[in-house]
Each structure stands twice: as structure tokens, then as C-alpha cells.
Design an enzyme around this catalytic site. Structure first.
Site, PDB file in Angstrom:
ATOM      1  N   ASP A  10       1.924   4.887   0.618  1.00  0.00           N
ATOM      2  CA  ASP A  10       2.473   4.195   1.842  1.00  0.00           C
ATOM      3  C   ASP A  10       2.197   2.798   1.765  1.00  0.00           C
ATOM      4  O   ASP A  10       1.141   2.405   0.915  1.00  0.00           O
ATOM      5  CB  ASP A  10       2.001   5.010   2.920  1.00  0.00           C
ATOM      6  N   ASP A  12       2.187   0.141   5.022  1.00  0.00           N
ATOM      7  CA  ASP A  12       1.380  -0.499   6.116  1.00  0.00           C
ATOM      8  C   ASP A  12      -0.010   0.487   6.249  1.00  0.00           C
ATOM      9  O   ASP A  12      -0.028   1.492   6.417  1.00  0.00           O
ATOM     10  CB  ASP A  12       2.148  -0.218   7.315  1.00  0.00           C
TER      11      ASP A  12
END
Length: 324
Positions: A10, A12
Site C-alpha cells: 500500500d 499512503d
């Protein structure tokens, strides 16, 4: 890392916060690449296209190719292209990146309900306001398919969590009194399974900061996962996690990728400096040491439904810091 042939990150809250790299993240990913392990990036943020994400990562010191980046915007546009005839009008709620993905998928982005859109696609955009949400509401009421790129309630930032696409979806959910017809991004497993397929990986590892998207998506996809505590989900969230949101491993940050797997695995083995005494339906943490080691130890009792107690000053400090 010797047990995995692909790491799906991922972005953020894992690699960066907004546009600032998280300390140690570029070095960790660089070390991973040097070892020959394939990497991919799967993000629910629909405000950037894959080439833009790759360029931003490279600027931060994380070399990346557009083919390594999978976004919920691209996935949503591809899905709509499968469901709608070529050139069909689609009302876009979100950033220019989502609009461009829709156009590149052979569909026609529109801005108003009067243009009779066949679908509404909704993704995060910092400039989304009432006017476009009102048009989307009217279009969905008129029968348009409603597709959300993701439903993350918040976005991590250096100043704390900010409203995410899930908060904007909630506006329409309230106005329409129903859920979207389809949600494309995590926790749906498609971004992870696509990344594994493209890399021809047989043993991928998912790395994320959110239990309700990254980790749940990995569990759904049948993949091992590492939760890092640099983004949204907190120690208290992990202790309360339901089985479908429990990671394989937990670490403070991406340096955990290079620690012995058994040291990070959940449920945890005994941790240096800490003891956990379990009696009846309660468990008491004593001693001192690595906070994340204590967290892994507490998961054993918390997931069995036991009440947690602090028996030392160091344990009490952790409980206060974690709002337990």
C-alpha cells in the site's frame, strides 16, 4: 523475506504520508529490490494515475515503473469498460486522474445528470464539492450504475487522519439511502490478485497500514500480510481486530521486512523483556521492552476475549499511549 517472491505495498501510510516519504521506507524498498524480490504498489487513492504515482515514488527515492502500480481508478475504469458499451457516458466524481482513466477505457466522461450517464464512478478528489455530488445523486436516482473506487473513511497525513473517499461516499449513501452498486478497491482482493498474476508470483506478501482495507483484502485473497504502524490503524485497532482483519505479521515500520518471521508473527511467541500472565478471563502484561513485541503478545489474549491489564510502569505507559 526468503519465503516470498513478491511484496505488494500500500502507499499512503506505508511508503509516504501525502507527498513525504516515511522515514526508512525508501531504504527498505531499495534493499528489497537489491535482493531480487519483485515489488508492486496497490493503492485505493484514485487521484493519481499509475505513471504519476511511479514518478512521485521515484522522486522520493523509491524507483518505480508504471507497470508496478495498480490504482483503484484504473481498476474502476476497466470494470466499467467491461460492463458498458464503448463511448457510454460516465459521470465522474473525483480527480482528473479518474476522468482520464475513464476516457482511456473508451468511455465518455460527463459532468451532469442531464447528459444521461449510464454510470457514476466516485473516487477521492481534493476538490470534490456539493455540486458534483448533487449531480451524481440525481444520476443514480435516474438509474445509473454507482461504482465507488474505494470506501476508505480517512486518508493518513502528517497532521492526522483526513476525510477519505469513504466519507464522500457516505454523503451520497445518506442522500440515496443505499450503498454503491460496486466497490472496486481494497478490501476487495482484485488489486492484490492482479499484482500477483502480473508478477507470476506464487507466494506474495501484502504490506499495509489499514486493517479494514489492506489486511482484510489480503485475508480475502488468501495472502499473508504485514501490518505496519506508520499510518491509520492503531495498536488498539489491532487488539480489537476481527478474524477477517488479522495480519500474519505486525511491525513498527518497513524495517520489519528484514526481521525473522517468527519474531513478527501473530499470535506471538514470548517476547524479550515482557511477560503475560493469563488467569481466567484476564491477562496482565509485566516487564518492559519493545512496544511492538508487547503488542504482539497482547494480541494472544485480546483475540481470546480476555480483559487486558498493566502490571508494570512500562506496561501502564503503553496502555496510556494506546488509549487502552
Amino acid at each position: 523475506m526468503s519465503g516470498y517472491d513478491l511484496v505488494v505495498f500500500d502507499l499512503d501510510g506505508v511508503v509516504y504520508l501525502i507527498d513525504e516519504p516515511i522515514a526508512g521506507a525508501p531504504e527498505a524498498i531499495g534493499r528489497l529490490r537489491s535482493s531480487g524480490t519483485a515489488v508492486a504498489y496497490a493503492t485505493n487513492n484514485a487521484s493519481r494515475r499509475a505513471p504519476d504515482v511511479a514518478a512521485a515514488l521515484t522522486k522520493m527515492g523509491v524507483p518505480a515503473e508504471p507497470a508496478e502500480v495498480l490504482t483503484s481508478a484504473g481498476a474502476a475504469a476497466s470494470l466499467l469498460a467491461e460492463k458498458l458499451p464503448a463511448g457510454a457516458p460516465v459521470l465522474v466524481v473525483g480527480a482528473d486522474a479518474l476522468r482520464a482513466e475513464v476516457r482511456d477505457a473508451g468511455l465518455t466522461p460527463v459532468e451532469t445528470a442531464e447528459e444521461s450517464p449510464a454510470a457514476v464512478v466516485q473516487g477521492y478528489g481534493p476538490d470534490v464539492g456539493w455540486r458534483v455530488l448533487a449531480e451524481a445523486s440525481l444520476a443514480v436516482r435516474a438509474g445509473a450504475l454507482w461504482v465507488a473506487t474505494n470506501t476508505d473513511r480517512t486518508l493518513p497525513s502528517p497532521r492526522g487522519p483526513l476525510p477519505g473517499n469513504g466519507s464522500l461516499v457516505a454523503v451520497l449513501r445518506t442522500a440515496l439511502d443505499r450503498d454503491p452498486d460496486l466497490v472496486v478497491g481494497k478490501p476487495e482482493p482484485a488489486l492484490f490478485t492482479t499484482a500477483a498474476s502480473l508478477a507470476k508470483a506464487k507466494r506474495p506478501l501484502v504490506v499495509g497500514d489499514r486493517l479494514d482495507t489492506d489486511i482484510q483484502g489480503a485475508v480475502t485473497a488468501g495472502m499473508d500480510s504485514l501490518l505496519v504502524l506508520t499510518g491509520v490503524s492503531t495498536p488498539a485497532d489491532l487488539l480489537a481486530a476481527t478474524p477477517d482483519r488479522r495480519p500474519t505479521f505486525v511491525a513498527a515500520d518497513l524495517s520489519g521486512l528484514f526481521e525473522p518471521a517468527d519474531d513478527l508473527r501473530l499470535p506471538a511467541k514470548p517476547a524479550a523483556g515482557w511477560t503475560l500472565t493469563r488467569e481466567g478471563d484476564s491477562a496482565t502484561l509485566d516487564g518492559s521492552g519493545d512496544p511492538v513485541a508487547a503488542l504482539r503478545l497482547l494480541c494472544v489474549a485480546a483475540w481470546d476475549g480476555e480483559s487486558l491489564h498493566a502490571g508494570s510502569d512500562a506496561a501502564r505507559d503503553l496502555f496510556r499511549a494506546w488509549s487502552l
